[in-house]
Design an enzyme around this catalytic site. Sequence first.
Site, PDB file in Angstrom:
ATOM      1  N   GLU A 161       0.870  -1.267   0.044  1.00  0.00           N
ATOM      2  CA  GLU A 161      -0.139   0.002  -0.005  1.00  0.00           C
ATOM      3  C   GLU A 161       0.917   1.315  -0.121  1.00  0.00           C
ATOM      4  O   GLU A 161       1.148   1.820   0.922  1.00  0.00           O
ATOM      5  CB  GLU A 161      -0.941  -0.123   1.123  1.00  0.00           C
ATOM      6  CG  GLU A 161      -1.850   1.276   1.290  1.00  0.00           C
ATOM      7  CD  GLU A 161      -2.627   1.057   2.488  1.00  0.00           C
ATOM      8  OE1 GLU A 161      -3.180   2.238   2.805  1.00  0.00           O
ATOM      9  OE2 GLU A 161      -2.949   0.258   3.140  1.00  0.00           O
ATOM     10  N   LYS A 165      -2.465  -1.815  -3.248  1.00  0.00           N
ATOM     11  CA  LYS A 165      -3.505  -1.153  -2.677  1.00  0.00           C
ATOM     12  C   LYS A 165      -3.089   0.227  -2.731  1.00  0.00           C
ATOM     13  O   LYS A 165      -2.420   1.008  -1.936  1.00  0.00           O
ATOM     14  CB  LYS A 165      -3.601  -1.625  -1.068  1.00  0.00           C
ATOM     15  CG  LYS A 165      -4.646  -0.775  -0.505  1.00  0.00           C
ATOM     16  CD  LYS A 165      -5.014  -1.407   0.978  1.00  0.00           C
ATOM     17  CE  LYS A 165      -6.248  -0.616   1.545  1.00  0.00           C
ATOM     18  NZ  LYS A 165      -6.442  -1.118   3.092  1.00  0.00           N
TER      19      LYS A 165
END
Length: 251
Positions: free
Chosen positions: A73, A115
Amino acid sequence: MSSGYGTSRTSGDVRLESANGAVPHHGCPFREVAAVIRVTDFLPSSACVSANAHALARYAALCQERELVPIVEPEVLMDGSHTIERCDDVTGSVLHAVFNALFDQGVALEGMLLKPNMFIAGKACSRQPSVEEVATGTLRCLRRHVPAAVPGIIFLSGRQHARLATVHLNAINRLPGLKPWKITFSYGRALQDPAPEAWHGRDENLAAGQMALYRRANCNGAASVGKYTDEMELETVSADDPPHRRDWRDD
């Protein structure tokens, strides 16, 4: 595994998170590692981007050594007054650095998930982009920097309003052209916030809170295959409703 490690969410910090979960049908355990990147006219520095990319990639490699699926992420924050063009520059640079680092660390791209943030202007920017600008800019950036070997892109909501995050996801999935990854969502606030807002901690509002969560999950699920409509915001739960909507499943 331990419960994970944590750092504060400030410019350039890496947040190592441990999350026990399962990918439907396969039961694959996963772990999430996040880096948050603050944007100004001068930030992030190249050193910040490089350090965070290395930390993300090293943790991802360690996950795969333990037969865990890393969720990588790299979040470019929407806090601030930066334009959508500045978000493009920073997000592209961050993704480029992250995938170079993943390659250097020997991470198998087929065994990870990305992500990322969407391609949006800062909350304080005087000109907010249209839904079409967000969708086309986001997909263009992903096509330039995310290898096709990555099986899935699961967007974070990045403090967007819940409904707007749904609309943006739907618009991205409805765009024509090549999308070699599964594009879906891993929202926090944009999925959960409407429920406590409707509930207000009162027993008499319990059904309203449940309905708010059901609606957002249902709408986001439809948006993940480009089949969200405004009418879905008005749907109510009945005794005949299944826990998921078969008519928009992408089986």
